[in-house]
Each structure stands twice: as structure tokens, then as C-alpha cells.
Write a protein that holds these residues in place. Structure first.
Motif, PDB file in Angstrom:
ATOM      1  N   SER A 260       0.185  -3.948  -5.351  1.00 38.35           N
ATOM      2  CA  SER A 260       1.070  -2.898  -6.052  1.00 38.35           C
ATOM      3  C   SER A 260       2.240  -2.491  -4.962  1.00 38.35           C
ATOM      4  O   SER A 260       2.141  -3.007  -3.911  1.00 38.35           O
ATOM      5  CB  SER A 260       0.490  -1.681  -6.069  1.00 38.35           C
TER       6      SER A 260
ATOM      7  N   GLN B 290       5.046   0.489  -4.189  1.00 36.22           N
ATOM      8  CA  GLN B 290       5.445   1.762  -4.373  1.00 36.22           C
ATOM      9  C   GLN B 290       6.814   1.846  -4.091  1.00 36.22           C
ATOM     10  O   GLN B 290       7.255   1.475  -3.089  1.00 36.22           O
ATOM     11  CB  GLN B 290       4.686   2.759  -4.088  1.00 36.22           C
TER      12      GLN B 290
ATOM     13  N   VAL C 292       9.463   5.114  -3.376  1.00 32.46           N
ATOM     14  CA  VAL C 292       9.002   6.527  -3.572  1.00 32.46           C
ATOM     15  C   VAL C 292      10.054   7.469  -2.619  1.00 32.46           C
ATOM     16  O   VAL C 292      10.892   7.174  -1.744  1.00 32.46           O
ATOM     17  CB  VAL C 292       7.825   6.896  -2.371  1.00 32.46           C
TER      18      VAL C 292
ATOM     19  N   THR D 163       5.956  10.283 -11.797  1.00 32.12           N
ATOM     20  CA  THR D 163       5.570   8.897 -11.303  1.00 32.12           C
ATOM     21  C   THR D 163       5.493   8.083 -12.492  1.00 32.12           C
ATOM     22  O   THR D 163       4.933   8.418 -13.402  1.00 32.12           O
ATOM     23  CB  THR D 163       3.911   9.065 -10.735  1.00 32.12           C
TER      24      THR D 163
ATOM     25  N   VAL E 159       4.879   4.138 -13.963  1.00 34.71           N
ATOM     26  CA  VAL E 159       4.378   2.747 -13.729  1.00 34.71           C
ATOM     27  C   VAL E 159       5.435   1.763 -14.456  1.00 34.71           C
ATOM     28  O   VAL E 159       5.611   1.659 -15.497  1.00 34.71           O
ATOM     29  CB  VAL E 159       2.963   2.401 -13.938  1.00 34.71           C
TER      30      VAL E 159
ATOM     31  N   ILE F 127       5.340   1.134  -8.861  1.00 36.08           N
ATOM     32  CA  ILE F 127       5.246   2.693  -9.157  1.00 36.08           C
ATOM     33  C   ILE F 127       6.567   3.278  -8.497  1.00 36.08           C
ATOM     34  O   ILE F 127       6.603   3.252  -7.505  1.00 36.08           O
ATOM     35  CB  ILE F 127       3.831   2.946  -8.469  1.00 36.08           C
TER      36      ILE F 127
ATOM     37  N   LYS G 239       8.017   6.771  -7.650  1.00 38.08           N
ATOM     38  CA  LYS G 239       7.712   8.158  -7.639  1.00 38.08           C
ATOM     39  C   LYS G 239       8.737   8.940  -6.996  1.00 38.08           C
ATOM     40  O   LYS G 239       9.389   8.427  -5.943  1.00 38.08           O
ATOM     41  CB  LYS G 239       6.609   8.414  -6.624  1.00 38.08           C
TER      42      LYS G 239
ATOM     43  N   LEU H 228      -2.297   6.420  -9.605  1.00 35.39           N
ATOM     44  CA  LEU H 228      -1.946   5.507  -8.647  1.00 35.39           C
ATOM     45  C   LEU H 228      -3.255   4.857  -8.453  1.00 35.39           C
ATOM     46  O   LEU H 228      -3.169   3.650  -8.321  1.00 35.39           O
ATOM     47  CB  LEU H 228      -1.523   6.195  -7.237  1.00 35.39           C
TER      48      LEU H 228
ATOM     49  N   TYR I 197      -4.001   1.214  -6.503  1.00 35.23           N
ATOM     50  CA  TYR I 197      -3.732   1.634  -5.219  1.00 35.23           C
ATOM     51  C   TYR I 197      -4.898   2.020  -4.516  1.00 35.23           C
ATOM     52  O   TYR I 197      -5.561   2.972  -4.986  1.00 35.23           O
ATOM     53  CB  TYR I 197      -2.490   2.843  -5.281  1.00 35.23           C
TER      54      TYR I 197
END
Ligand SMILES: NC(=O)C1=CN([C@@H]2O[C@H](COP(=O)(O)OP(=O)(O)OC[C@H]3O[C@@H](n4cnc5c(N)ncnc54)[C@H](OP(=O)(O)O)[C@@H]3O)[C@@H](O)[C@H]2O)C=CC1
Ligand SMILES: O=C1O[C@H](COP(=O)(O)O)[C@@H](O)[C@H](O)[C@H]1O
Length: 597
Positions: free
Chosen positions: A325, A327, A329, A421, A423, A437, A439, A579, A584
């Protein structure tokens, strides 16, 4: 200690070495402290038309010392200038400029033996410029001139005309916080002209003032450069641009130009963004429009292409076979703070995710561009955005912090998310099945922006180390820029057990003397150079809105509602649950012990 002693010995050797020693006979070195004028004169006398434009002057004159190298290869003269204590960006820029002036000379220099002192000098300047030189210097001249379109735009004419940067929206929040500090840092000269955005007289006056300024700088007609920076609400972009087009265009047939920098938000959804693009597109060519996204000016965002495509290590790993995955952020530990009115109309998805985080996603996920030519890079970004499949609403968690609606400028029944958040899935050969992801949240427990790449478990794990946590590669954009790889290692000692540790590249430690420029400073300089690589192209913007518009419509229609969260918290717990649902795995018990020198 030993390293420090070795450095000292090297410094001593350098002090004792006669100037010019160990350079080839045809190469001479001269030391010139604070020598902008001398450098320009000498460079001119050597290679004729070197244009160290206005942009260079403050840079060179603030440098502590300059060394320049002159040489002759096959009867061709060249000059390379090394400026000490200057930011890396300027070094790169200067290298490019010299390359533009005497690309044959520069290439001749690079064709010298790799043991040659000059090459070592240039490589030592910075890894980025090193990569640039290696990638670019051996390319054809036509590609180079496309990449640095100032040269292309102006033919053989040098850019020497007066440069005026006009900020419209000068009293606004953005101008105060970002634009002026960047401009002041770069140029230290600001004049203020006041006028109304909808009055013809105001723009005629503005044009008069700029023209007088250009005359006072003895700028040749046709050479002046005007950069209009629109730090304004997008609703006034079209009327203001019309006024600029009608009253403020300069004569630009001798290398001058007019460019328009526009800030986000570029619209509120697909339709409004396209309307805005069409209106601006009728007034200015795409190459005159610079849609700024300041995340593209951040050091570690600019590092992404180098990291991915200049390191063999990452090439085989960067795909669905190895990565579980990704992310991206953004967290802020403060709320909307006086910008409630603006924010309530836009929300966190338009404020941060649709632009900043999506731009970062493009650079993380795109395929290798054919070259560093801006259009090649932007073509790849568009392709990756086109491969994003429609967002599933069950893979979205929205939040709003308690107290958000206490702001008098926010509506009492606001449905605007201050946290989200989301996806995304990219349907292509490289990324199918890997969740991206995104966020972002305001009023959370910390401030940071990072990219977190989590790798898959080791198959047939004989150490059972997955209980320790998975490998993660983290690129922290801010604060305290760093890249670290979380690894499982043997716990030091007699016992055969494993622990989590890291390979850590903390910029503050590794590059102690480097001065990382503010994103806005770099991007403003890019607009002056005519380099659109770090700006959003119209088609890129359109696809970005295509991705988020259905979700935004559903929020506006009240079909999706934000979950309340406490200011200073991690945001809604449902976000962490989402998540975990998409795979995750959080590492527990990992403790980072910062390295000391
Ligand atoms: N060079 C450097 O500066 C280095 C610094 N460090 C520091 O060490 C610390 C640990 O590093 P690291 O393990 O990478 O980062 P963290 O422990 O901060 O976070 C790891 C991940 O776990 C998530 N998370 C944190 N708390 C919770 C929770 N309660 N429930 C669910 N998920 C949670 C985070 O989400 P979210 O993103 O939302 O916070 C993030 O995705 C950090 O402070 C890091 O900055 C480590 C190595 C090098
Ligand atoms: O564009 C924006 O960015 C800032 C955050 O910028 P950063 O460089 O400090 O990360 C954010 O506060 C603001 O809401 C948003 O409009």
C-alpha cells in the motif's frame, strides 16, 4: 573523529595546493570574492554574449566567494563558475544558463576524461545537478532548448530586459504568507501600486507604472518581462486576465514575455474548472499560464523523480509485486484559523487532496518519462491520472473537527469535511491491486506531510519477522525532511532475535550546510526561467477534477456526511479502520533513536 580528521587533512591539502594545480594546462582557476561585476565582464570577454541576467546578480553578489574556471578545448573557450555558499537551485540554474550560452563548450568540457578536476567539481556541487548534467548534457541541443523554453521562445535573443513581477491580490492571506516572503527573499525590492480589479483606469495606471519602471532600468523595447501573479479568488481571474491582456501586455518581440501565474483553487469541480480554463485559454496560450501547486516546489517532492529513476535499487521494487500500500498524508495541528469562509466553500478535498496530494501521487506512481523535458513529465502524470478508477464511497471516511462551526464565517449546518481519507486505485500493469491512501486533516494531533510505502510480507518468513512489522519506506516532506526505510535486523547481541530498525537519511544531519529553499521561491524562479515542469497542465487539471467531482457532488448533496472528531486527535477512528481494511499493517513497538554525529 577519524572522518573529521580526514576532512581537516583534505582542507589542509587544499590550502597548500597552488592555485590551478592539477587542472589541465588549458584550464585556469581564479578566485574572485564577491565579484559579480568582474565575473560578468570576464565571462563576456571570453564567450561574447553571456547573459547573467538580473536574476543572477543578487545571487552572485550575495555569495561569499566565487571561483571561475576558464579553458579552451579544441579552440573553443568556455567558462564555468562555482559560487560558494549559494543554494543548490541557483547552481543548477546557472549551469543550465551556461549550457544554453555555450552548450558546445560545456559538452566539450564534459567529454574530458572523467578523472578531470572539472567533472569532479561539477559532480560535487549536488547530486541533483550531477544527475541533470549526466542526463541532459549529452542530449541534443534541440531537446535542451525545448526544456528551457526561454531560449526557444527568444531565438538567439538574450533575456536581458527588465523583469517586473506584479502581484495582484497583494493584501490577501496568500500574498502575505507565501508570495511576498518568497519574492522578498529573492529580490528584496517591492513597490506597491493600488487600484481596483475591475477598473480600466487602474490597469492603465498599472501599465504606465510598469513601463516607467522598465524605462528607468533602460530596458530595450521588446525585451521586458512581465510576470503577473494572481493571488486572487478564482472568480476574478477572468476579468483581471482580460484587463491584463487589454492594457498590460508588453512589446515582446525581442525576447520579452508576459506570463500569468494562477493559484488554486482552479475551479470547484470539473465544470467550473473547465469553464475557467476555457476563459483563460482564450486570453493566453498554455505556455504563458503557470498553474501553481506549491507542493511541487518542495525539496522532497522534487526529489521523487531522481529517487525513483536514478537509483537501480528501486526500479525492480516499485510495483504491485512488492508494494502492499502507499499512503500520502497531510496533517495539520491547527484549524482553519481565520480562513473559515474560504474553507467552508472548498473543504479539505479541494484544499489539499485534489491538488497537493494528487500531484504527489502522480510523481510516485507515474512511469518513467522519455526525458526531463516538462511535457514528457506532464504526459506521464496525465496517463497515471487517467488510470485512476472511480472512487468507491465505502473507501472514503470524512471528518469535521468539533468547534469548526463556531467560526462566524462558517455556516451552522456546514457539511464541509476538514478531514478525509480516500482510497484510490490505479488500474494499470504496475499498480493494479495496490491501494493509494490519501489522508488529509486539519486540527489533528500533529503536523506532517509524508509518503509511506509499505512493502508486502516476506514469503516463507523463517524469522517470523512479520510480527515485527513490514518494511516501510517513508519520505517525509515536512517538517524535518527525511527518507527512512524501516527494516528488520538482527538484534545486536548473542541472541538470534529480530528488531525493527531503519536506514535513515535525515536531511538536517546529512546536509547540514544546505539551505533548502521555500517551495514558492523555486516555483517563482521557474516561471521566470519558463520551465513549466512543476506546474499543472490544463489536461492534468481536468482529469484531477474528473476523479473527485462525483465524490464532491455527493458530499454537497448530503449523501456523505463527515464524522465529528476532537481537535488535537488523530481524526475519526473509522479512518484507521479503513486503512486496516485495505491492508495497512501498523508497526508496533518501533522506536526511533535519532543518530548523533
Ligand atoms: N529521520 C527521521 O526523522 C526519522 C524519524 N522517525 C520517527 O520515528 C517515529 C516512528 O516512525 P514511524 O513508525 O514511521 O511512524 P509513526 O509511528 O508515526 O506512524 C506509522 C504509521 O502508523 C499510523 N498510526 C500511528 N498511530 C496510529 C494509531 N493509533 N492507530 C492507527 N494507526 C496509527 C500512522 O498514521 P498517520 O500517518 O496518520 O500518523 C502511520 O501510518 C515517528 O515519529 C517518525 O517521525 C523514524 C525514522 C527516521
Ligand atoms: O494550499 C494550502 O496549503 C497549506 C499548507 O501548506 P504547507 O506548505 O504548510 O504544507 C494549508 O494550510 C492550506 O489550507 C492550503 O490552502
Amino acid at each position: 573523529m577519524e572522518r573529521e580528521r580526514e576532512r581537516e587533512r583534505e582542507r589542509e591539502r587544499e590550502r597548500r595546493r597552488p592555485k590551478g594545480e592539477s587542472l589541465p594546462a588549458s584550464i585556469k582557476r581564479r578566485e574572485v570574492p564577491n565579484a559579480s561585476v568582474a565575473i560578468i565582464k570576464i565571462a563576456r570577454s571570453l564567450i561574447g554574449t553571456v547573459s547573467l541576467s538580473a536574476l543572477f546578480l543578487p545571487v552572485i553578489s550575495t555569495a561569499n566567494s566565487c571561483s571561475f574556471f576558464v579553458g579552451e578545448v579544441d579552440g573553443r573557450k568556455w567558462v564555468a563558475i562555482k559560487i560558494l555558499l549559494v543554494e543548490r537551485f541557483f547552481l543548477d540554474y546557472r549551469c543550465n544558463q551556461i549550457a544554453l550560452q555555450r552548450s558546445s563548450g560545456l559538452r566539450a568540457m564534459l567529454f574530458l576524461s572523467t578523472k578531470d578536476k572539472i567533472i569532479i567539481l561539477w559532480s560535487a556541487m549536488s547530486t541533483v545537478s550531477d544527475a541533470f548534467l549526466r542526463n541532459d548534457s549529452f542530449r541534443s541541443n534541440s531537446l535542451r532548448s525545448e526544456s528551457f523554453s526561454e531560449e526557444k521562445d527568444t531565438g538567439t535573443v538574450q533575456e536581458v530586459g527588465c523583469l517586473s513581477i506584479i502581484v495582484l491580490g497583494a493584501s490577501g492571506d496568500l500574498a502575505k504568507k507565501k508570495t511576498f516572503p518568497a519574492l522578498f527573499h529573492l529580490f528584496k525590492q517591492i513597490q506597491y501600486v493600488s487600484g481596483s480589479y475591475d477598473s480600466e483606469g487602474g490597469f492603465q495606471l498599472l501599465n504606465k507604472q510598469i513601463s516607467e519602471h522598465e524605462l528607468s532600468k533602460r530596458s530595450e523595447p521588446g525585451t521586458s518581462r512581465r510576470l503577473f501573479y494572481l493571488a486572487l479568488p478564482p472568480s476574478v481571474y477572468p476579468p483581471v486576465c482580460k484587463m491584463i491582456r487589454r492594457y498590460c501586455m508588453n512589446q515582446s518581440d525581442l525576447g520579452g514575455w508576459t506570463r500569468i501565474v494562477v493559484e488554486k483553487p482552479f475551479g470547484k469541480d470539473l465544470k467550473t474548472a473547465e469553464d475557467l480554463s476555457s476563459q483563460l485559454g482564450e486570453l493566453f496560450d498554455e505556455k504563458e499560464l503557470y498553474r501553481i501547486d506549491h507542493y511541487l516546489g518542495k525539496e522532497l517532492v522534487q526529489n521523487l523523480l531522481v529517487l525513483r529513476f536514478a537509483n537501480r535499487l528501486f526500479l525492480p521494487l516499485w510495483n504491485r509485486d512488492n508494494i502492499d500500500s502507499i499512503q500520502i498524508v497531510f496533517r495539520e495541528d491547527f484549524g482553519t484559523e481565520g480562513r473559515g469562509g474560504y474553507f467552508d466553500e472548498y473543504g479539505i478535498i479541494r484544499d489539499i487532496i485534489q491538488n497537493h496530494l494528487l500531484q504527489v501521487l502522480c510523481l510516485v506512481a507515474m512511469e518513467k518519462p522519455v526525458s526531463l523535458y516538462p511535457e514528457h513529465i506532464r504526459d506521464e502524470k496525465v496517463k497515471v491520472l487517467q488510470s485512476v478508477i472511480p472512487i468507491k464511497f465505502e473507501e472514503v471516511v470524512l471528518g469535521q473537527y468539533e468547534g469548526y462551526k463556531d467560526d462566524a464565517t462558517v455556516s451552522d449546518n456546514s457539511n464541509t469535511p476538514t478531514f478525509a481519507t480516500i482510497v484510490l486505485h490505479i488500474y494499470n500493469e504496475r499498480w493494479e491491486g495496490v491501494p493509494f491512501i490519501l489522508k488529509a486533516g486539519k486540527a489533528l494531533n500533529s503536523r506532517k506531510a509524508e509518503i509511506r510505502i509499505q512493502f508486502k510480507d516476506v514469503p516463507g518468513d523463517i524469522f517470523e519477522s512479520k510480527r515485527q512489522g513490514r518494511n516501510e519506506f517513508v519520505i517525509r516532506l515536512q517538517p524535518s525532511e527525511a527518507m527512512y526505510m524501516k527494516l528488520t535486523v538482527k538484534k545486536p547481541g548473542l541472541e538470534m532475535s529480530t528488531i525493527q530498525s531503519e536506514l535513515d537519511l535525515s536531511y538536517g544531519l546529512r546536509y547540514q550546510d544546505a539551505n533548502i529553499p521555500e517551495a514558492y521561491e523555486r516555483l517563482i524562479l521557474d516561471t521566470i526561467r519558463g520551465d513549466q515542469q512543476h506546474f499543472v497542465r490544463r489536461d492534468e487539471l481536468r482529469v484531477a477534477w474528473e476523479i473527485f467531482t462525483p465524490l464532491l457532488n455527493s458530499i454537497e448533496e448530503g449523501k456523505l456526511k463527515p464524522i465529528m472528531y476532537k481537535p488535537g486527535s488523530r481524526g475519526p477512528a473509522e479512518a484507521d479502520e479503513l486503512l486496516a481494511k485495505v491492508g495497512y499493517v501498523q508497526t508496533h513497538g518501533y522506536i526511533w533513536i535519532p543518530a548523533t554525529l
